[in-house]
Design an enzyme around this catalytic site. Sequence first.
Site, PDB file in Angstrom:
ATOM      1  CG  HIS A 127      50.325  37.858  32.127  1.00  0.00           C
ATOM      2  ND1 HIS A 127      49.523  37.366  31.120  1.00  0.00           N
ATOM      3  CD2 HIS A 127      49.712  38.985  32.576  1.00  0.00           C
ATOM      4  CE1 HIS A 127      48.470  38.169  30.967  1.00  0.00           C
ATOM      5  NE2 HIS A 127      48.564  39.152  31.846  1.00  0.00           N
TER       6      HIS A 127
ATOM      7  CG  ASP B  97      43.213  39.039  34.166  1.00  0.00           C
ATOM      8  OD1 ASP B  97      43.477  39.537  35.275  1.00  0.00           O
ATOM      9  OD2 ASP B  97      43.590  39.541  33.077  1.00  0.00           O
TER      10      ASP B  97
ATOM     11  CG  HIS C  25      45.356  41.110  30.217  1.00  0.00           C
ATOM     12  ND1 HIS C  25      45.026  41.809  31.361  1.00  0.00           N
ATOM     13  CD2 HIS C  25      45.608  42.032  29.252  1.00  0.00           C
ATOM     14  CE1 HIS C  25      45.082  43.111  31.101  1.00  0.00           C
ATOM     15  NE2 HIS C  25      45.416  43.280  29.836  1.00  0.00           N
TER      16      HIS C  25
ATOM     17  CG  ASP D 173      42.196  42.675  33.984  1.00  0.00           C
ATOM     18  OD1 ASP D 173      41.448  41.673  34.011  1.00  0.00           O
ATOM     19  OD2 ASP D 173      43.431  42.590  33.840  1.00  0.00           O
TER      20      ASP D 173
HETATM   21 ZN   LIG Z   1      44.731  41.150  33.321  1.00  0.00          ZN
END
Ligand SMILES: [Zn+2]
Length: 341
Positions: free
Chosen positions: A125, A162, A164, A249
């Site tokens: 991120h 991931d 996200h 995740d």
């Molecule tokens: Zn994540």
Amino acid sequence: MPKNVVLLYDKLMLSHDTGQLHPERPDRLYAIQDALRCAEVPGVRWQAPKPATRKQIERIHTCDHVDQIEAFRGRAGRLDADTPLSEDSVAAAYLAAGAAIDAVDVVHKNPSESAFALVRPPGHHAERDQAMGFCLFNNIAVAAAHAVDTLGYKRVLVIDWDVHHGNGTHYSFYDRREVMVFNTHRYPFYPGTGQAKETGISNGAGYTVNVPLPPGMGDGDYKHAFETVLEPIADAYEPDLVLVSAGFDSHRLDPLGGMEVTSEGFGGLCTMVQRIADKHADGRLALILEGGYSLEGLSQSVLKCVEVLAGTPYEIDDEPSENGYAAIVRARRQLRMYWNV
Ligand SMILES: [Zn+2]
């Protein structure tokens, strides 16, 4: 074929203390170590990474960003609502980025070895000029830039599974084709980016690939995305190095992700990625740890991936769900102007 697997790890990364209630906590690395040490996968070797240099970090991040992180060296603080720091966090962040670089160096020097950088803080991120979402420096982007700028790689494929969207990696190479970034993630979801229509700009147009997925996706859905989007694009791109932002995740036990991938499913995805690396990149494959907040789901999934890297493949037999199939068809439509998907 059995391969050696180098695990990049340093206990200093346990000292990045985010507080008792934070999901991105030192126990994550303890659980991974326990699972790996119990399983005794043949061919595994642990190696201490070197910290990244400021020059290596600045291939991706602005000088101002590095200064902002440096200002927290040796002291606790907070970079955003989700990203607390303790006294050792900055040192851990340099080691995490350095471990990702070392993972690339391992597979560069010896393609018959694979590498997995077991790091925290995670990185995908972190943007050029901004820490966010538990991430200080973008470890995998720093490693990919190292591969291109100092090792001479021409086509680096970054696969981010991931749950996200890896916004930081996506924007780091949005206008460059030497690094192709493939992201599959839950959408809409944190951090809000990663629609299929975001495909890159100028020289990088078509070289950013996003497959946004609804919640509840399982092994068969991810397999279908890899088979019908990732594999044909990788065959056309012919990467000379493959890197994975390995976040876990999207595991069915994860408290944040809302997906249904199993530990064996991650083994299956890693097998598909290993085959891409074998076919195009002489086997050169390095994984860099990102998220994953169920200790059981995380540690078992990492173990399955390490088994795959060491030479034991996993296969996914599940079919995609109706929702997953439809989402993947929508993503393919956006990508057809660039790729035969
Ligand atoms: Zn994540």
